[in-house]
Design a protein around this motif. Structure first.
Motif, PDB file in Angstrom:
ATOM      1  N   TRP A  78     -10.899   2.200  -0.077  1.00 46.41           N
ATOM      2  CA  TRP A  78      -9.999   1.052  -0.229  1.00 46.41           C
ATOM      3  C   TRP A  78     -10.047   0.508  -1.656  1.00 46.41           C
ATOM      4  CZ3 TRP A  78     -11.561  -4.054  -1.221  1.00 46.41           C
ATOM      5  CH2 TRP A  78     -10.589  -5.050  -1.039  1.00 46.41           C
ATOM      6  N   ALA A  79     -11.249   0.313  -2.191  1.00 43.59           N
ATOM      7  CA  ALA A  79     -11.388  -0.218  -3.544  1.00 43.59           C
ATOM      8  C   ALA A  79     -10.903   0.779  -4.594  1.00 43.59           C
ATOM      9  CB  ALA A  79     -12.837  -0.601  -3.805  1.00 43.59           C
ATOM     10  N   LEU A  80     -11.202   2.069  -4.395  1.00 42.67           N
ATOM     11  CA  LEU A  80     -10.761   3.093  -5.349  1.00 42.67           C
ATOM     12  C   LEU A  80      -9.242   3.177  -5.399  1.00 42.67           C
ATOM     13  CD1 LEU A  80     -13.270   6.049  -4.831  1.00 42.67           C
ATOM     14  CD2 LEU A  80     -12.961   4.647  -6.884  1.00 42.67           C
ATOM     15  N   SER A  81      -8.580   2.998  -4.273  1.00 42.10           N
ATOM     16  CA  SER A  81      -7.133   3.049  -4.245  1.00 42.10           C
ATOM     17  C   SER A  81      -6.534   1.975  -5.147  1.00 42.10           C
ATOM     18  CB  SER A  81      -6.629   2.882  -2.810  1.00 42.10           C
ATOM     19  OG  SER A  81      -5.220   2.843  -2.756  1.00 42.10           O
ATOM     20  N   ASP A  83      -4.540   0.044 -10.775  1.00 43.22           N
ATOM     21  CA  ASP A  83      -4.798  -0.715 -12.000  1.00 43.22           C
ATOM     22  C   ASP A  83      -4.858   0.208 -13.208  1.00 43.22           C
ATOM     23  OD1 ASP A  83      -4.950  -2.945 -10.428  1.00 43.22           O
ATOM     24  OD2 ASP A  83      -7.119  -3.186 -10.585  1.00 43.22           O
ATOM     25  N   LEU A  84      -5.561   1.323 -13.070  1.00 42.67           N
ATOM     26  CA  LEU A  84      -5.729   2.244 -14.183  1.00 42.67           C
ATOM     27  C   LEU A  84      -4.389   2.827 -14.621  1.00 42.67           C
ATOM     28  CD1 LEU A  84      -7.788   3.637 -16.026  1.00 42.67           C
ATOM     29  CD2 LEU A  84      -7.993   5.452 -14.304  1.00 42.67           C
ATOM     30  N   ARG A  90      -4.308   8.127   3.923  1.00 42.30           N
ATOM     31  CA  ARG A  90      -4.173   6.917   4.733  1.00 42.30           C
ATOM     32  C   ARG A  90      -5.377   6.020   4.446  1.00 42.30           C
ATOM     33  NH1 ARG A  90      -0.477   6.792   8.685  1.00 42.30           N
ATOM     34  NH2 ARG A  90      -1.666   5.212   9.800  1.00 42.30           N
ATOM     35  N   VAL A  91      -5.102   4.817   3.976  1.00 39.32           N
ATOM     36  CA  VAL A  91      -6.150   3.867   3.611  1.00 39.32           C
ATOM     37  C   VAL A  91      -5.970   2.614   4.461  1.00 39.32           C
ATOM     38  CG1 VAL A  91      -7.184   2.509   1.766  1.00 39.32           C
ATOM     39  CG2 VAL A  91      -6.217   4.763   1.257  1.00 39.32           C
ATOM     40  N   HIS A  92      -6.976   2.277   5.251  1.00 39.11           N
ATOM     41  CA  HIS A  92      -6.926   1.077   6.080  1.00 39.11           C
ATOM     42  C   HIS A  92      -6.874  -0.169   5.198  1.00 39.11           C
ATOM     43  CE1 HIS A  92      -9.069  -1.987   8.778  1.00 39.11           C
ATOM     44  NE2 HIS A  92      -7.844  -1.856   9.227  1.00 39.11           N
ATOM     45  N   THR A 131      -3.801  -4.895   1.103  1.00 33.74           N
ATOM     46  CA  THR A 131      -4.600  -5.963   0.506  1.00 33.74           C
ATOM     47  C   THR A 131      -5.302  -5.542  -0.770  1.00 33.74           C
ATOM     48  OG1 THR A 131      -6.548  -5.379   1.847  1.00 33.74           O
ATOM     49  CG2 THR A 131      -5.005  -6.968   2.774  1.00 33.74           C
ATOM     50  N   THR A 132      -5.341  -4.257  -1.088  1.00 33.96           N
ATOM     51  CA  THR A 132      -6.010  -3.799  -2.311  1.00 33.96           C
ATOM     52  C   THR A 132      -5.028  -3.433  -3.409  1.00 33.96           C
ATOM     53  OG1 THR A 132      -7.739  -2.321  -3.150  1.00 33.96           O
ATOM     54  CG2 THR A 132      -6.090  -1.349  -1.724  1.00 33.96           C
ATOM     55  N   ARG A 133      -3.739  -3.481  -3.118  1.00 34.14           N
ATOM     56  CA  ARG A 133      -2.751  -3.086  -4.114  1.00 34.14           C
ATOM     57  C   ARG A 133      -2.804  -3.969  -5.355  1.00 34.14           C
ATOM     58  NH1 ARG A 133       1.763  -2.287   0.299  1.00 34.14           N
ATOM     59  NH2 ARG A 133       1.699  -0.032   0.602  1.00 34.14           N
TER      60      ARG A 133
END
Length: 527
Positions: A70-73, A78-79, A203-205, A209-211
């Motif tokens: 989730w965080a890596l996505s 951002d990168l 697929r990321v749960h 919210t992490t976008r």
């Protein structure tokens, strides 16, 4: 005072470069300091993104199933954006307007960091990413202003000053950098590779919210439903038969539906001999007491685990009729109001009271008036125009009182006057109604940011300190988060105001011939 990194301006007029001829551009290589500044700005924004996602993970009511993925996505998004922004900046510095392009980069980085911070506040409060319907209804400026705590404003200001100070420090330090890594082509390569990873169909749960907030806003614009000339969402034609809505109806007792034109209309079953009856034959008054955001899991009569939180509601449940199979009708207060007056389920596209106020309806107001009820009344300690309720209720024959009619000396919070003040004015107003009457009394004190009014007579004891993250509530299995403790205090206060209402009402002549329906308008995304 110099701010942007680069070569010092020469004071020797002979050494000054001549300006380019009109219509031409002079190509120059960006200095090492400028390249180093780009690297530092990108690193700062990436670091802020990591910290923001950690905050979302710790404070959100619903956490991602795989937090690392989730965080890596979000980090990859951002990168991608920052690398391409940095490459564009370095390309632009090949022309004579170097300083302007660096100012744009600084403004972009600071705005992106602040947008990250605002986005995290919204995600944590709602418990999910913002949807188009939320923007149309719930995120108007007045809602944001009333929901924001003063300390949040100071936090944002401090964060803005901190970002600016760090960027200024990086600008000075970048002049001494000898071997910066970044080049326009390298940054483009990093951006394209990260974008390729971003587009992989994983697929990321809880992906929403992490976008990156720029990505989230872009998707909102892309997915914004079409609207008509008045700005109302166009409702798509249903693809299922109208009668399929009957699957939402309770299975017990079975219903005898009789019309496809009105698919939820059914024959009323015979009245049970065990059903309660009124002692008097005269038509009763009807009063809806609608509590802002109070959920059954906090109420002791429904098994609430916080002792002493709702003593008056618990007492009323013992002396009255407690309904177990009763569920929240939507996310916004008018949806609860329409459920009570008209039995309407909410639209997934808009708030009907606000968007379709002129549509003719048949419900309790029309039925009661036809049956001889004399007065219809609505009172709220907030603002009746917030959802344009005045356009809805006034044509239907309601008398209305809201916070603008309250004495300015009454205690108040961001969202309006206190619930105790509402209780007092509601009883006084009901004294003037011609019986039989039907009324709705709508509270507001249990609304984010959960401010306890100054006229609270009791304080909820035994609560833990407010803190970020999730902790176990003492002696229970409940998990509490950032807003839980203030919310419990305002629930206790609303319960106190409800007890105050009945303490006054039972001294009135109309009390013994009145049916009181006590309920909430909707739930809350608070642990």
């Amino acid at each position: 005072m110099r701010f942007w990194p680069g070569r010092k301006n020469s004071t020797n007029l002979k050494n000054r470069r001549k300006p380019p001829a009109p219509g031409t551009h002079r190509l120059v290589q960006p200095s090492r300091g400028m390249v180093a500044f780009t690297e530092g700005s990108i690193f700062l924004a990436l670091l802020v993104g990591v910290g923001i996602r950690l905050r979302i993970f710790l404070d959100s009511p619903l956490r991602p199933a795989n937090p690392i993925v989730w965080a890596l996505s979000g980090f990859i998004q951002d990168l991608t954006i920052l690398s391409l922004a940095g490459a564009l900046t370095l390309f632009s510095t090949r022309y004579v307007w170097q300083r302007r392009s660096w100012g744009v980069l600084t403004g972009f980085i600071v705005c992106l960091c602040m947008l990250h911070l605002v986005w995290s506040e919204i995600v944590v409060f709602f418990g999910h990413a913002v949807r188009a319907r939320d923007l149309q209804v719930g995120l108007r400026p007045v809602l944001l202003l009333r929901s924001v705590k003063v300390d949040l404003f100071f936090s944002f200001t401090a964060a803005l000053l901190l970002y600016y100070a760090v960027i200024r420090w990086m600008a000075r330090r970048a002049r001494k950098e000898k071997r910066p890594w970044a080049t326009p082509l390298r940054l483009v390569a990093v951006g394209l590779v990260s974008q390729g990873l971003w587009l992989l169909p994983f697929r990321v749960h809880e992906l929403e919210t992490t976008r990156n907030p720029l990505v989230a806003l872009g998707l909102l614009v892309r997915d914004w439903p079409p609207t008509d000339s008045e700005g109302r969402f166009l409702i798509p034609t249903p693809s299922l038969p109208a009668a399929s809505v009957r699957h939402l109806a309770p299975k017990f007792p079975p219903r005898d539906f009789f019309s496809k034109e009105f698919p939820l209309a059914y024959h009323v079953p015979a009245r049970s001999s065990a059903a309660l009856t009124l002692q008097s034959r005269r038509p009763p008054n009807l009063v809806f007491l609608v509590m802002e955001g109070v959920r059954s899991e906090e109420i002791g009569a429904y098994g609430g685990l916080v002792p002493g939180l709702t003593p008056h509601l618990d007492d009323l449940a013992r002396r009255g009729i407690r309904v177990d199979r009763f569920y929240s009708n939507g996310n916004h207060t008018p949806e609860g109001e329409l459920a009570l007056w008209y039995g309407l389920i909410p639209s997934p596209y808009e708030v009907m009271m606000t968007a379709r106020w002129e549509v003719p309806m048949t419900g309790l107001p029309e039925i009661l008036r036809t049956a001889g009820w004399k007065s219809l009344f609505w009172i709220h300690n907030g603002d009746q125009t917030f959802y344009r309720r005045n356009r809805f209720y006034l044509p239907r024959g309601f008398r209305m009182i809201d916070g603008s009619d309250f004495p300015v000396g009454d205690p108040r919070t961001n969202w309006g006057y206190s619930d105790r003040a509402l209780a007092r004015h509601a009883v006084i107003a009901l004294d003037t109604m011609t019986e039989p009457f039907a009324a709705m009394v709508l509270t507001v004190s249990n609304h984010h940011p959960f401010q306890l009014p100054s006229d609270a007579q009791t304080q909820m004891a035994g609560l833990p300190q407010e803190r970020r993250g999730f902790v176990l509530f003492p002696n229970t299995d409940l998990m509490v988060g950032l807003h839980t403790v203030p919310m419990l205090r305002t629930i206790h206060y609303t319960d106190e105001a409800l007890g105050y209402f009945f303490q006054m009402a039972q001294t009135r002549s109309w009390f013994s011939s009145t049916v009181f329906v006590i309920t909430s308008d909707h739930g809350l995304p608070v642990a």
